[in-house]
Design a protein around this motif. Sequence first.
Motif, PDB file in Angstrom:
ATOM      1  N   ASP A  37      97.738  73.061 167.991  1.00 51.80           N
ATOM      2  CA  ASP A  37      98.656  72.910 166.865  1.00 51.80           C
ATOM      3  C   ASP A  37      98.640  71.442 166.467  1.00 51.80           C
ATOM      4  OD1 ASP A  37     101.053  72.356 165.364  1.00 51.80           O
ATOM      5  OD2 ASP A  37     101.889  74.261 166.063  1.00 51.80           O
ATOM      6  N   TYR A  93     101.472  69.032 167.072  1.00 53.89           N
ATOM      7  CA  TYR A  93     101.660  68.655 168.471  1.00 53.89           C
ATOM      8  C   TYR A  93     100.375  68.048 169.048  1.00 53.89           C
ATOM      9  CZ  TYR A  93     105.834  71.509 167.930  1.00 53.89           C
ATOM     10  OH  TYR A  93     107.023  72.033 167.490  1.00 53.89           O
ATOM     11  N   ASN A  94      99.362  68.872 169.198  1.00 51.97           N
ATOM     12  CA  ASN A  94      98.115  68.395 169.797  1.00 51.97           C
ATOM     13  C   ASN A  94      97.009  69.382 169.463  1.00 51.97           C
ATOM     14  OD1 ASN A  94      96.545  66.683 171.782  1.00 51.97           O
ATOM     15  ND2 ASN A  94      96.374  68.686 172.771  1.00 51.97           N
ATOM     16  N   LYS A 106     104.606  64.785 157.398  1.00 57.17           N
ATOM     17  CA  LYS A 106     105.558  65.820 157.780  1.00 57.17           C
ATOM     18  C   LYS A 106     106.644  65.967 156.722  1.00 57.17           C
ATOM     19  CE  LYS A 106     107.307  68.837 160.635  1.00 57.17           C
ATOM     20  NZ  LYS A 106     106.645  70.146 160.799  1.00 57.17           N
ATOM     21  N   ARG A 113      99.018  73.368 161.268  1.00 58.89           N
ATOM     22  CA  ARG A 113      99.041  73.952 162.613  1.00 58.89           C
ATOM     23  C   ARG A 113      97.630  74.059 163.198  1.00 58.89           C
ATOM     24  NH1 ARG A 113     103.998  72.688 164.202  1.00 58.89           N
ATOM     25  NH2 ARG A 113     105.569  73.347 162.679  1.00 58.89           N
TER      26      ARG A 113
END
Length: 426
Positions: A87, A90-91, A283, A290
């Motif tokens: 994702d 996140y990572n 963001k 994602r």
Amino acid sequence: MRILSTVRHSCNHNRHFSFRIPQSPLFRMDPKFASIVEQVKVDIITPTQQRDNARQLEQVSRSFISDTITVPTKDMFAYAVQTSLGDDVYNEPSTIALEAHIAKLTGKEAALFVSSGTMGNQLAIRTHLQQPPNSIICDVRAHINKYEAGGAAIHSGALQNALTAKNGHHLTLKDIEPRVVFGTDIHSAPTRIICLENTLNGTIMLQNDIIEIADFAHKNGILMHLDGARLWHVAAETRTPIDELCAPFDSVSLCFSKGLGAPVGTCLVGPKAFIQKARWFRKIFGGGMRQTGVLAGSVAYALTHNFPLLPRVHALAKHLQTGLEELQVRILSPAETCMVFYDPSTIGVEYWEIIDRAAALPNPICLTGSRLVVHIQTSPEAVEDFLTLIRTLKEEKVRAGVIPSPVDSDGMGNVYVRATRPSPTR
């Protein structure tokens, strides 16, 4: 104990497929939920999808509208689906690897993968600017000025000071320096960023002129941003390394769907702190993505396999220009890379006539006006068919005794003319 229940369903075009839903004491599909499932499910693949895709590729090969219309190949997809499944908010390992590669390639500390060139440019402007009042300088023809829906004003509260290149080709320090706003005069918005574009309308900005502008800007505390959506073409044509082309700039936006044939994506590069802040704004702008591994994989394939094709693209564009010149068609902007801008009024023909006749060919050609864009999937046959059509129209005008009435330039370097039909007479 785990029980699997098979549900078989069909869509409007009578294709059937099935999936299995796990059944357990904790989950049994009741009739009401089954009804909702039937409402939700969809199959967007047509019964003739493979043939449709082949036809689309043929249409792309005969379209001179843009290089953004190129389509992913089976080999690109085959590589892309092998990428990681993280994702990106996140990572996402494959995306991180792509960002690291682009940062190294451009000689910058960090990179951020975003959805489009417009987002890359607007994130750069918003991240660079702190507190209004601010202004930015750009070319009047620039994408930032003409094709990003006033984004600098909306997102960053910045005034755009759009300049006309006196040499008719690209901005120089002589154009920019007199228009820079310094000082603390409360009536004005100080210049904070100089935004350049390379290529612009397919033309290459001279690196020496870029360096001269950047030296002036940095000595005066002004930032430099490059819209490098098609910078790949500059590297291919001038044989200049990407990091050398990016060196004068504090930030650069590099597009992968223009010229390189990836389906989606741009990387914004710059210092680590700048990219971290840009990630925050991405963001805020709703640009957090994602599972981008498959997109990063498509970009990696494009960089590896499609970038080497650009010299062939340039040669085909130059051949197109030569063919038009041999027919006495006026060239508004020459094929320095992948674009030719032309004016058929010198042979008594109007754009809309060419568009209509091209669309009526047994194997149609798609056009919009003065801009002809050659891309990695343009067929040489399409170029020859287009030149044959222009020759035919010219001969028809000669037989009809039409005397050409060339259209004068608007004096603003606006070579991008969209076809318009004459109003019907009453």
